[in-house]
Design an enzyme around this catalytic site. Structure first.
Site, PDB file in Angstrom:
ATOM      1  N   ASP A  50       3.811   2.018  -2.062  1.00 55.81           N
ATOM      2  CA  ASP A  50       2.465   2.093  -2.002  1.00 55.81           C
ATOM      3  C   ASP A  50       2.144   1.796  -0.641  1.00 55.81           C
ATOM      4  O   ASP A  50       1.005   1.418  -0.451  1.00 55.81           O
ATOM      5  CB  ASP A  50       1.900   1.264  -3.051  1.00 55.81           C
ATOM      6  CG  ASP A  50       2.001  -0.266  -2.797  1.00 55.81           C
ATOM      7  OD1 ASP A  50       3.461  -0.526  -2.403  1.00 55.81           O
ATOM      8  OD2 ASP A  50       1.193  -1.069  -2.915  1.00 55.81           O
ATOM      9  N   GLU A  51       2.956   1.771   0.368  1.00 56.45           N
ATOM     10  CA  GLU A  51       2.599   1.179   1.820  1.00 56.45           C
ATOM     11  C   GLU A  51       3.095   2.027   2.737  1.00 56.45           C
ATOM     12  O   GLU A  51       4.506   2.310   2.614  1.00 56.45           O
ATOM     13  CB  GLU A  51       2.994  -0.334   1.758  1.00 56.45           C
ATOM     14  CG  GLU A  51       2.379  -1.031   2.751  1.00 56.45           C
ATOM     15  CD  GLU A  51       2.881  -2.692   2.672  1.00 56.45           C
ATOM     16  OE1 GLU A  51       2.831  -3.246   3.692  1.00 56.45           O
ATOM     17  OE2 GLU A  51       3.543  -2.887   1.738  1.00 56.45           O
ATOM     18  N   ASP A 103      -2.425   0.738   2.375  1.00 59.26           N
ATOM     19  CA  ASP A 103      -1.830  -0.208   1.365  1.00 59.26           C
ATOM     20  C   ASP A 103      -2.744   0.088   0.286  1.00 59.26           C
ATOM     21  O   ASP A 103      -3.834  -0.349   0.231  1.00 59.26           O
ATOM     22  CB  ASP A 103      -1.764  -1.618   1.890  1.00 59.26           C
ATOM     23  CG  ASP A 103      -1.148  -2.427   1.299  1.00 59.26           C
ATOM     24  OD1 ASP A 103      -0.499  -2.016   0.005  1.00 59.26           O
ATOM     25  OD2 ASP A 103      -1.242  -3.743   1.203  1.00 59.26           O
TER      26      ASP A 103
END
Lengths: 352, 367
Positions: free
Chosen positions: A103-104, A8
């Protein structure tokens, strides 16, 4: 035994803005829509967070908390590119990647050969490479299932790594506050508190029957999680169930004001459907209306292709459900699940 | 009220009138048929508040005139089951209606005639006469393409467009369109449009049983009426704007195909068996002198039909919903079928080459 990593990025959009302009590093910044246009905060950096600003907060409110907040417009091309670089790094270790957002992601490295198969070392290496190649920090969680990996990645944010070994699994999960469980938000947490349940240990003690009785199917899930159990697989691609676009308008308007917004929304929706190559899978159209009092209504109808008339009529009916002015409009399509052969052929319309 | 009437004379108007009575009503009296006896004529009325049909029939003998309403479905079932050639005696006794025929006796409940609602026709804008077969043809040629329960409520009906000397019917569900134009003797400056609701169209068609007989049509701002010697039909019009159908009639088709209608119809019927049950897509592959129609389904089964056609020109591959093609090739009765196509994303124009009163447009599918 499975080895799952959850990666993350730390305040992703803001981090990329700081990377591209180091002068911003120590001032509170946020990426989001302007207050004048009733935007919300997408991401903010840690200096901004110290003022109580957080994502999904109305920009106007954030500016009240932090008047010198430096607001930046989103640069999605930059974010997307950084995201792709991260994905490319993940792909060097495993092809079992489940992206959750830009983003994860979850990575299943059970079969990975790099770093002698050590998930902890792989996670360290990924963090180092992202810092070097993308120029931002990410936090990582390592565990034997998705639930614990996700909790772990948040444990020592920012720029941290937390490993929960199978031996620690039981003790770690037992001590977790219920708010850490996914699916437990304000409302559920409050209900649990009223039952005197604050941690997973409390959930365990309460027993499956009580949770099932109070929360149904979700109760069973809570009970499993309280023992650190999560059988969900890392899924390479999540099947898209719907595609939609929505817009919050700078000023509220009444029912007559809807007409002028139909065409731009429809064009945006068509563009998204085209990008997703989902035209053939469309099986329902829906509209969403948020009124000035923040009540939301949605209305849908079966249809195999996008039609301006159908959207127009659905909107007319949806808008008529409240006397309030309108704040937000959204158009969307629901998609057929299943393999392409079962999916509909697209019937073209006579009246565009 | 007391009278007697021949069972066979009563049955026909009763069937027509009972057809409009809905199985479920918002008011109890709507389940009834209104019987009004004036002179030696009995009028029967059924309504659902949108469509009203009044039938008229001569009775055999009258003892006392009057008006009453009785359950439509029950009265119809009784009449149907009585033997041919019999005579029925009606007697109203307090709130009951006594139906007597030979050795059969029925006592029906009733509601007073003044509770029966009538559809109030507004101003009559336009009155003209034509033969029943003209109206019947307009409906038969186009009604299959009307939408059903579409949110675009104005498609759940049929557009009638009247201009000097002609009446045109247009029906579309947004995917295909049917249009038929017939000559009528009417003087009208400009163009008058009216949308008849789906139910009204279907009921009116059932009433037109004498092809050579005359029908008077009255087009008002909110209603349409049709009078013949036997009945009066009134229907509310759909208040809405019908789409600009002229705009979607294809004009630039350059691939003209002539084929045997029956051969094409059968090819559609057979390929339909293996078309996807939900989406009904079939593929046309057009080449010199040959139309190949193929279908496949999720079970990977395939059907292929080759039909010899008159065609010279570029090849074309295009998909269609086979049900729409079946509808068109069944409603047209000529020996030949003329198809005009242009490309994969454009509609096909289907015509009867021997009689140009009707045209059909079907949009393709992307398969």
């Amino acid at each position: 035994m499975r080895k799952i990593i959850h990666i993350d990025a730390d305040c992703f959009f803001a981090a990329l803005e700081m990377r591209d302009n180091t002068a911003l590093t120590h001032v509170p910044i946020a990426v989001g829509g302007s207050a004048r246009r009733r935007g919300v905060i997408a991401t903010c950096n840690y200096p901004a967070r110290s003022f109580g600003v957080h994502s999904a907060m109305a920009t106007a409110y954030a500016l009240r908390l932090c008047p010198h907040l430096h607001l930046l417009p989103a640069r999605f091309d930059v974010y997307r590119q950084a995201s792709q670089s991260m994905q490319a790094i993940f792909a060097d270790y495993t092809d079992l990647i489940e992206p959750l957002s830009l983003d994860e992601a979850f990575l299943d490295v059970s079969q990975a050969s790099a770093c002698a198969g050590s998930a902890t070392l792989i996670a360290q290496e990924i963090r180092a490479r992202i810092a070097c190649e993308v120029g931002i920090t990410v936090s990582a969680g390592v565990a034997n299932n998705k639930f614990l990996a996700k909790v772990a990645s948040d444990w020592q944010k920012p720029d941290g790594i937390t490993v929960i070994t199978p031996e620690q699994n039981d003790a770690f999960s037992c001590a977790l506050p219920v708010k850490k469980l996914n699916g437990v938000g304000k409302v559920t947490a409050h209900k649990l508190e009223q039952m005197g349940l604050y941690t997973c240990a409390d959930l365990r003690a309460a027993g499956k029957a009580v949770l099932l009785d109070r929360f149904g199917r979700f109760g069973e899930l809570l009970y499993e999680r309280s023992y650190g159990i999560d059988e969900r697989e890392v899924q390479k691609s999540r099947t898209r169930k719907s595609i939609s676009v929505e817009h919050t308008y700078a000023e509220d308007f009444n029912a007559q004001g809807c007409a002028q917004h139909i065409e731009p929304l429809l064009q945006a929706l068509k563009e998204r459907i085209r990008k997703c190559e989902a035209a053939k899978a469309v099986h329902k159209l829906f509209v969403k209306v948020k009124f000035a009092d923040f009540t939301v209504t949605t209305l849908e109808r079966s249809a195999h292709s996008v039609s301006i008339e159908v959207f127009g009529l659905l909107l007319e009916q949806a808008v008529a459900r409240s006397a309030q002015k309108i704040r937000l409009l959204g158009f969307g399509v629901r998609l057929m699940q299943g393999n392409v052969q079962d999916q509909p052929s697209e019937q073209l319309m006579l009246f565009g | 009220m007391q009278f007697s009437i021949a069972r066979d004379a009563l049955l026909k108007p009763l069937q027509l009138v009972a057809g409009v009575v809905e199985r479920r009503q918002t008011m109890p009296v709507l389940a009834n048929v209104l019987l009004v006896l004036e002179g030696d004529y009995l009028s029967l009325t059924g309504t659902d508040l949108e469509v009203e049909i009044v039938g008229r029939v001569k009775v055999e003998s009258v003892s006392e005139v009057g008006a009453i309403t009785v359950p439509a479905k029950k009265l119809l079932d009784i009449c149907k089951s009585l033997s041919d050639g019999s005579s029925i005696q009606f007697t109203v006794n307090e709130q009951k209606v006594n139906v007597h025929c030979g050795k059969s006796r029925f006592n029906l409940t009733s509601l007073p005639a003044n509770e029966f609602p009538s559809v109030e026709p507004g101003d009559d804008d336009l009155v003209f006469n034509t033969q029943q077969k003209e109206v019947k043809r307009l409906i038969e040629r186009t009604s299959f393409a009307m939408a059903q329960q579409d949110v675009r409520y104005y498609l759940n009906g049929m557009l009638w467009e009247l201009r000097s000397g002609s009446l045109r019917a247009v029906a579309t569900d947004g995917h295909r369109l049917a249009m038929c134009t017939r000559a009528v003797n009417v003087d009208y400056e400009g163009v008058k449009q009216a949308i008849l609701p789906r139910k009204g169209v279907i009921e009116l068609s059932r009433l037109l049983t004498e092809p050579e007989g005359s029908v008077q049509l009255v087009l008002g701002s909110s209603h349409i009426r049709a009078h013949t010697s036997d009945f009066t039909f009134t229907s509310k019009l759909v208040d809405g704007k019908f789409p600009d159908y002229e705009r979607v009639l294809p004009r630039n088709g350059d691939k003209i195909v002539m084929g045997d209608r029956e051969a094409l119809r059968q090819a559609f019927t057979r390929t339909a068996i293996l078309a996807n049950e939900k989406y009904r897509g079939v593929r046309f592959v057009l080449s010199d002198g040959l139309l190949t129609v193929t279908a496949n389904n999720p079970e990977q089964e395939e059907a292929e039909e080759q039909v010899a056609v008159e065609y010279q020109g570029d090849g074309l591959e295009v998909g269609f919903n086979v049900s729409y093609l079946q509808d068109v090739s069944s409603v047209i009765t000529s020996s030949q079928l003329k198809l005009t196509l242009s490309d994969t994303n454009s509609s096909v124009l289907v015509e009867d080459p021997e009689n140009s009163d009707s045209v059909y447009v079907v949009m393709p599918m992307r398969l």
